[in-house]
Design a protein around this motif. Structure first.
Motif, PDB file in Angstrom:
ATOM      1  N   ASN A   8      -2.984 -10.693  15.078  1.00  0.00           N
ATOM      2  CA  ASN A   8      -3.098 -11.379  13.791  1.00  0.00           C
ATOM      3  C   ASN A   8      -4.149 -10.717  12.906  1.00  0.00           C
ATOM      4  O   ASN A   8      -3.947 -10.587  11.695  1.00  0.00           O
ATOM      5  N   ILE A   9      -5.278 -10.313  13.501  1.00  0.00           N
ATOM      6  CA  ILE A   9      -6.302  -9.630  12.708  1.00  0.00           C
ATOM      7  C   ILE A   9      -5.731  -8.339  12.117  1.00  0.00           C
ATOM      8  O   ILE A   9      -5.938  -8.036  10.939  1.00  0.00           O
ATOM      9  N   ALA A  10      -4.985  -7.597  12.929  1.00  0.00           N
ATOM     10  CA  ALA A  10      -4.358  -6.361  12.425  1.00  0.00           C
ATOM     11  C   ALA A  10      -3.357  -6.673  11.318  1.00  0.00           C
ATOM     12  O   ALA A  10      -3.281  -5.947  10.311  1.00  0.00           O
ATOM     13  N   ALA A  11      -2.601  -7.765  11.477  1.00  0.00           N
ATOM     14  CA  ALA A  11      -1.611  -8.134  10.464  1.00  0.00           C
ATOM     15  C   ALA A  11      -2.290  -8.556   9.162  1.00  0.00           C
ATOM     16  O   ALA A  11      -1.807  -8.250   8.065  1.00  0.00           O
ATOM     17  N   VAL A  12      -3.425  -9.264   9.259  1.00  0.00           N
ATOM     18  CA  VAL A  12      -4.177  -9.672   8.064  1.00  0.00           C
ATOM     19  C   VAL A  12      -4.689  -8.435   7.326  1.00  0.00           C
ATOM     20  O   VAL A  12      -4.615  -8.355   6.092  1.00  0.00           O
ATOM     21  N   GLU A  13      -5.204  -7.463   8.068  1.00  0.00           N
ATOM     22  CA  GLU A  13      -5.694  -6.237   7.429  1.00  0.00           C
ATOM     23  C   GLU A  13      -4.548  -5.468   6.771  1.00  0.00           C
ATOM     24  O   GLU A  13      -4.715  -4.913   5.674  1.00  0.00           O
ATOM     25  N   THR A  14      -3.411  -5.440   7.433  1.00  0.00           N
ATOM     26  CA  THR A  14      -2.245  -4.783   6.837  1.00  0.00           C
ATOM     27  C   THR A  14      -1.828  -5.482   5.556  1.00  0.00           C
ATOM     28  O   THR A  14      -1.498  -4.829   4.553  1.00  0.00           O
ATOM     29  N   MET A  15      -1.846  -6.807   5.566  1.00  0.00           N
ATOM     30  CA  MET A  15      -1.506  -7.566   4.360  1.00  0.00           C
ATOM     31  C   MET A  15      -2.465  -7.228   3.224  1.00  0.00           C
ATOM     32  O   MET A  15      -2.058  -7.051   2.071  1.00  0.00           O
ATOM     33  N   ALA A  16      -3.769  -7.145   3.543  1.00  0.00           N
ATOM     34  CA  ALA A  16      -4.759  -6.806   2.511  1.00  0.00           C
ATOM     35  C   ALA A  16      -4.464  -5.434   1.906  1.00  0.00           C
ATOM     36  O   ALA A  16      -4.525  -5.252   0.673  1.00  0.00           O
ATOM     37  N   LYS A  17      -4.128  -4.456   2.742  1.00  0.00           N
ATOM     38  CA  LYS A  17      -3.827  -3.116   2.244  1.00  0.00           C
ATOM     39  C   LYS A  17      -2.567  -3.119   1.381  1.00  0.00           C
ATOM     40  O   LYS A  17      -2.488  -2.408   0.371  1.00  0.00           O
ATOM     41  N   GLN A  18      -1.591  -3.928   1.777  1.00  0.00           N
ATOM     42  CA  GLN A  18      -0.373  -4.045   0.972  1.00  0.00           C
ATOM     43  C   GLN A  18      -0.675  -4.681  -0.383  1.00  0.00           C
ATOM     44  O   GLN A  18      -0.111  -4.278  -1.409  1.00  0.00           O
ATOM     45  N   MET A  19      -1.561  -5.686  -0.396  1.00  0.00           N
ATOM     46  CA  MET A  19      -1.952  -6.300  -1.669  1.00  0.00           C
ATOM     47  C   MET A  19      -2.668  -5.299  -2.562  1.00  0.00           C
ATOM     48  O   MET A  19      -2.460  -5.266  -3.781  1.00  0.00           O
ATOM     49  N   ILE A  20      -3.525  -4.484  -1.963  1.00  0.00           N
ATOM     50  CA  ILE A  20      -4.244  -3.478  -2.745  1.00  0.00           C
ATOM     51  C   ILE A  20      -3.265  -2.502  -3.393  1.00  0.00           C
ATOM     52  O   ILE A  20      -3.415  -2.127  -4.566  1.00  0.00           O
ATOM     53  N   ARG A  21      -2.248  -2.090  -2.636  1.00  0.00           N
ATOM     54  CA  ARG A  21      -1.228  -1.202  -3.218  1.00  0.00           C
ATOM     55  C   ARG A  21      -0.434  -1.919  -4.304  1.00  0.00           C
ATOM     56  O   ARG A  21      -0.171  -1.361  -5.373  1.00  0.00           O
TER      57      ARG A  21
END
Length: 354
Positions: A322-335
């Motif tokens: 879940n922590i990895a998925a949250v970080e991935t979501m943040a990176k997707q939002m940044i893009r």
């Protein structure tokens, strides 16, 4: 405030998903540093290249609720934490606060009868992070939301800088009673989510005690509260630049066929994802966003997104996946918001040039 623009950073609540705003702030500050370096390279006599700025050099007022307050406090405390260090704290210390149980369903059912987690590990982490630091030691104007259960009313911890107090001494006389609250008590109060942790019992310098719970009950998105505070602090501002960062909104649907016969327990059950609380916090957050977009002299940037299926709705899921998925979501939002983040960085850079 510079050039008539009051810049505000507001961060929502959302438990473990506080990683998202920390990473977005990190990206924003990286963009501003890049603009600083570009400007430095154009100077005829360059000297030493500029160091990365602190968040307190970019914003006049910070606001946070629950996990958002933890991020804000980290950015404004006397020895500020860079966003990347805040992310590391979530990665490394969250399992102490939300210990993982092999019996997830049983732990969730426990919330129907008592708190899910003991307060000791949370308070130990807050003690380590903030020590004896007081609210009045913070480097910027600050608003942190909580809810006072004794008086059934919102409770906002506030800090005003000396510069702000010189500009508005009448307003700052009101804030004297907040200055000596310890940061660990402020953090404990705003994160005291009902059913997860017991309420915080906080004692003021005059000996008065307050029973406080999670600020998400009144201002999960504290941007509107921050705007009201900024209007008092910067009455002559020609524009209020508000950066409001969410922690993801649930897109889980509750169709009529599912809920038309629900009773009280169904609406509040943690096994259903506590839908009443989830709808309330999501609705409040988006209502604030809608209101601020209509305000005169407000330039409102809202960064939020629907939670993907890979990210758990539960605020306390500290699994590695879940922590990895949250970080991935943040990176997707940044893009996804790259254009808006770039425009925002230019605005902040332009208005905060020394």
């Amino acid at each position: 405030m510079k050039r008539g623009v009051a810049a505000i950073l507001s961060i929502d609540g959302g438990g473990m998903r506080g990683i998202i705003p920390a990473l977005i702030v990190q990206d924003l500050m990286r963009r501003i540093h890049f603009l600083d370096l570009q400007r430095w390279r154009r100077l005829p006599f360059r000297g030493v290249p500029p160091a990365p700025r602190q968040a307190t050099e970019l914003f006049d007022l910070f606001a946070g609720t629950s996990t958002g307050a933890l991020v804000a406090l980290g950015l404004v405390q006397p020895d500020p934490l860079p966003p990347e260090q805040i992310v590391q704290i979530y990665r490394q210390r969250s399992r102490e606060i939300f210990p993982h149980s092999r019996f997830t369903a049983a732990a969730t059912m426990k919330q129907a009868f008592t708190v899910k987690y003991e307060k000791g590990p949370l308070e130990a982490v807050l003690q380590e992070l903030y020590g004896e630091t007081r609210l009045g030691d913070c480097r910027s104007n600050l608003v942190v939301a909580a809810y006072d259960t004794d008086h059934r009313s919102p409770f906002f911890f506030k800090n005003y800088t000396e510069r702000s107090c010189r500009r508005n001494p009448e307003l700052c006389r009101e804030s004297v009673r907040y200055r000596d609250f310890s940061l660990r008590d402020v953090a404990r109060a705003t994160t005291a989510a009902p059913t997860y942790f017991e309420p915080a019992r906080v004692t003021a310098t005059d000996g008065k005690q307050y029973t406080l719970v999670d600020g998400g009950l009144v201002a999960n998105n504290p941007a509107l509260s921050a705007y009201v505070e900024a209007r008092k602090l910067y009455r002559d501002a020609r524009q209020y630049l508000i950066v409001s960062i969410g922690t993801g909104r649930s897109n889980r649907q509750f169709p009529w066929e599912m809920i038309h016969r629900w009773g009280y327990l169904d609406w509040v059950s943690p096994l259903n994802g506590a839908p009443l609380n989830a709808m309330f916090t999501d609705g409040q957050s988006e209502a604030v966003a809608h209101s601020l977009k209509q305000m005169p002299r407000v330039n409102y940037f809202r960064f939020n997104a629907d939670l993907p299926q890979t990210v758990k709705e539960e605020m306390d899921d500290t699994s590695e996946d879940n922590i990895a998925a949250v970080e991935t979501m943040a990176k997707q939002m940044i893009r996804r918001f790259s254009g808006e983040l770039h425009r925002l960085a230019i605005l902040l850079h332009r208005h905060r040039l020394l």
